[in-house]
Design a protein around this motif. Sequence first.
Motif, PDB file in Angstrom:
ATOM      1  N   MET A  87       0.839  -1.187   0.000  1.00 53.86           N
ATOM      2  CA  MET A  87       0.000   0.000   0.000  1.00 53.86           C
ATOM      3  C   MET A  87       0.877   1.241   0.000  1.00 53.86           C
ATOM      4  O   MET A  87       2.070   1.191   0.343  1.00 53.86           O
ATOM      5  N   ILE A  88       0.312   2.371  -0.382  1.00 54.61           N
ATOM      6  CA  ILE A  88       1.062   3.605  -0.565  1.00 54.61           C
ATOM      7  C   ILE A  88       0.901   4.514   0.648  1.00 54.61           C
ATOM      8  O   ILE A  88      -0.204   4.682   1.170  1.00 54.61           O
ATOM      9  N   LEU A  89       2.020   5.099   1.070  1.00 57.23           N
ATOM     10  CA  LEU A  89       2.001   6.112   2.125  1.00 57.23           C
ATOM     11  C   LEU A  89       2.091   7.488   1.472  1.00 57.23           C
ATOM     12  O   LEU A  89       3.081   7.814   0.821  1.00 57.23           O
ATOM     13  N   ASN A  90       1.039   8.270   1.623  1.00 57.15           N
ATOM     14  CA  ASN A  90       0.985   9.627   1.075  1.00 57.15           C
ATOM     15  C   ASN A  90       1.330  10.621   2.180  1.00 57.15           C
ATOM     16  O   ASN A  90       0.605  10.735   3.159  1.00 57.15           O
ATOM     17  N   LEU A  91       2.427  11.325   2.018  1.00 57.95           N
ATOM     18  CA  LEU A  91       2.939  12.202   3.068  1.00 57.95           C
ATOM     19  C   LEU A  91       2.692  13.668   2.768  1.00 57.95           C
ATOM     20  O   LEU A  91       3.090  14.170   1.706  1.00 57.95           O
ATOM     21  N   HIS A  92       2.054  14.363   3.698  1.00 52.97           N
ATOM     22  CA  HIS A  92       2.119  15.820   3.717  1.00 52.97           C
ATOM     23  C   HIS A  92       3.414  16.143   4.448  1.00 52.97           C
ATOM     24  O   HIS A  92       3.516  15.974   5.658  1.00 52.97           O
ATOM     25  N   GLY A  93       4.401  16.610   3.714  1.00 57.34           N
ATOM     26  CA  GLY A  93       5.750  16.701   4.241  1.00 57.34           C
ATOM     27  C   GLY A  93       6.094  18.020   4.902  1.00 57.34           C
ATOM     28  O   GLY A  93       6.785  18.848   4.304  1.00 57.34           O
ATOM     29  N   GLU A  94       5.635  18.218   6.113  1.00 60.47           N
ATOM     30  CA  GLU A  94       6.018  19.394   6.891  1.00 60.47           C
ATOM     31  C   GLU A  94       6.215  19.000   8.351  1.00 60.47           C
ATOM     32  O   GLU A  94       5.665  18.014   8.822  1.00 60.47           O
ATOM     33  N   VAL A  95       6.988  19.821   9.050  1.00 63.54           N
ATOM     34  CA  VAL A  95       7.201  19.656  10.481  1.00 63.54           C
ATOM     35  C   VAL A  95       6.397  20.724  11.207  1.00 63.54           C
ATOM     36  O   VAL A  95       6.484  21.908  10.862  1.00 63.54           O
ATOM     37  N   PRO A  96       5.594  20.361  12.199  1.00 60.78           N
ATOM     38  CA  PRO A  96       4.820  21.355  12.943  1.00 60.78           C
ATOM     39  C   PRO A  96       5.729  22.253  13.790  1.00 60.78           C
ATOM     40  O   PRO A  96       6.831  21.875  14.186  1.00 60.78           O
ATOM     41  N   GLY A  97       5.239  23.454  14.052  1.00 63.74           N
ATOM     42  CA  GLY A  97       5.880  24.325  15.018  1.00 63.74           C
ATOM     43  C   GLY A  97       7.138  25.026  14.563  1.00 63.74           C
ATOM     44  O   GLY A  97       7.888  25.556  15.391  1.00 63.74           O
ATOM     45  N   VAL A  98       7.402  25.031  13.252  1.00 65.91           N
ATOM     46  CA  VAL A  98       8.554  25.762  12.733  1.00 65.91           C
ATOM     47  C   VAL A  98       8.074  26.775  11.708  1.00 65.91           C
ATOM     48  O   VAL A  98       6.900  26.798  11.330  1.00 65.91           O
ATOM     49  N   ASP A  99       8.974  27.622  11.245  1.00 68.60           N
ATOM     50  CA  ASP A  99       8.636  28.617  10.234  1.00 68.60           C
ATOM     51  C   ASP A  99       8.044  27.933   9.005  1.00 68.60           C
ATOM     52  O   ASP A  99       8.592  26.936   8.509  1.00 68.60           O
ATOM     53  N   VAL A 100       6.937  28.468   8.486  1.00 67.37           N
ATOM     54  CA  VAL A 100       6.268  27.824   7.348  1.00 67.37           C
ATOM     55  C   VAL A 100       7.166  27.758   6.118  1.00 67.37           C
ATOM     56  O   VAL A 100       6.988  26.900   5.256  1.00 67.37           O
ATOM     57  N   HIS A 101       8.136  28.670   6.029  1.00 67.57           N
ATOM     58  CA  HIS A 101       9.022  28.680   4.868  1.00 67.57           C
ATOM     59  C   HIS A 101      10.012  27.520   4.884  1.00 67.57           C
ATOM     60  O   HIS A 101      10.536  27.135   3.837  1.00 67.57           O
ATOM     61  N   THR A 102      10.275  26.957   6.051  1.00 70.97           N
ATOM     62  CA  THR A 102      11.257  25.880   6.170  1.00 70.97           C
ATOM     63  C   THR A 102      10.643  24.573   6.644  1.00 70.97           C
ATOM     64  O   THR A 102      11.357  23.583   6.850  1.00 70.97           O
ATOM     65  N   ALA A 103       9.333  24.537   6.831  1.00 63.66           N
ATOM     66  CA  ALA A 103       8.678  23.346   7.395  1.00 63.66           C
ATOM     67  C   ALA A 103       8.865  22.124   6.516  1.00 63.66           C
ATOM     68  O   ALA A 103       9.026  21.005   7.020  1.00 63.66           O
ATOM     69  N   GLU A 104       8.841  22.300   5.200  1.00 63.28           N
ATOM     70  CA  GLU A 104       9.017  21.152   4.308  1.00 63.28           C
ATOM     71  C   GLU A 104      10.464  20.669   4.338  1.00 63.28           C
ATOM     72  O   GLU A 104      10.731  19.466   4.447  1.00 63.28           O
ATOM     73  N   GLN A 105      11.411  21.582   4.240  1.00 64.07           N
ATOM     74  CA  GLN A 105      12.812  21.184   4.254  1.00 64.07           C
ATOM     75  C   GLN A 105      13.165  20.483   5.566  1.00 64.07           C
ATOM     76  O   GLN A 105      13.943  19.527   5.590  1.00 64.07           O
TER      77      GLN A 105
END
Length: 284
Positions: free
Chosen positions: A58-76
């Motif tokens: 089965m496939i894991l679909n990821l929304h790739g962000e980290v909570p609680g950090v600057d939105v500009h760097t949340a994905e990185q």
Amino acid sequence: MSLYLHPSVTPDTIRDAKRAGVTGVKSYPAGVTTNSDSGVVDYAAFYPVFSAMQEEDMILNLHGEVPGVDVHTAEQSFLPVLVGLNERFPRLRIVLEHCTSAAAVETVRSLGPSVVATITAHHLSVVVDDWNGKDGGGGDPFCFCKPVAKTPADRDALLRAAASGNPKFFLGTDSAPHPAQAKRGDKPAAGVFTQPYATQLVLDAFEMACETGVLKGEDITREVLEGFLSKFGRAFYRAPDTRDERIVLERGDEKIVDVVRRDGSDVEVVPFRRGRNTWTLTWA
């Protein structure tokens, strides 16, 4: 059909879902976007679930962000999580959904064939100034989504990935029809409504990229378009091939409507790039 990754999902849930024809599981980090309050806090807690998903293919679909950090760097900031999941579960098919940064493109490209990424129609054209305004002076709330659009360099990396012919990158619209009133105000709902113009918006973005020199016109071939818009995604999801279905795209006088409203309802949804000319799409 997908499941929402939540503590109630167990390995037995995964096995039952597979038998029922469910394709995969969507993971939202807790609190980072609309309707994600019940999302993931600790990915390690779901290792047994991911192991079952790997075994059940089965496939894991990821929304790739980290909570609680600057939105500009949340994905990185999330990318090490993606790399770690791939190392621990190398056969687990993973989609990094709606990626927005050059760093995400490079990370996905560096990983094995079980890891791919989707790119939205709107992220191929918008940058931080579109949703945040220049110098933070206020932008268009109908361009605001999560992950947020980033720098012109990030957008250009997405364009090059989308036009590369690399099957690791394909269209995922992430179209979100939030009511117009939910998009306005101090805390606009995160999401961009691109339907029913998503295909045309991709072509619009490619055209603009050719005009600005980011892409070359000769690189936007029929094979590139078919791969990004359809074939690569179908192949990764192992969806049935429908070669007898075709679309025709023509440059005409098509204009994106200003608002979508259902008859008898006062709820209005504002499409992305409202009022602008675009391609005409018909089914052949």
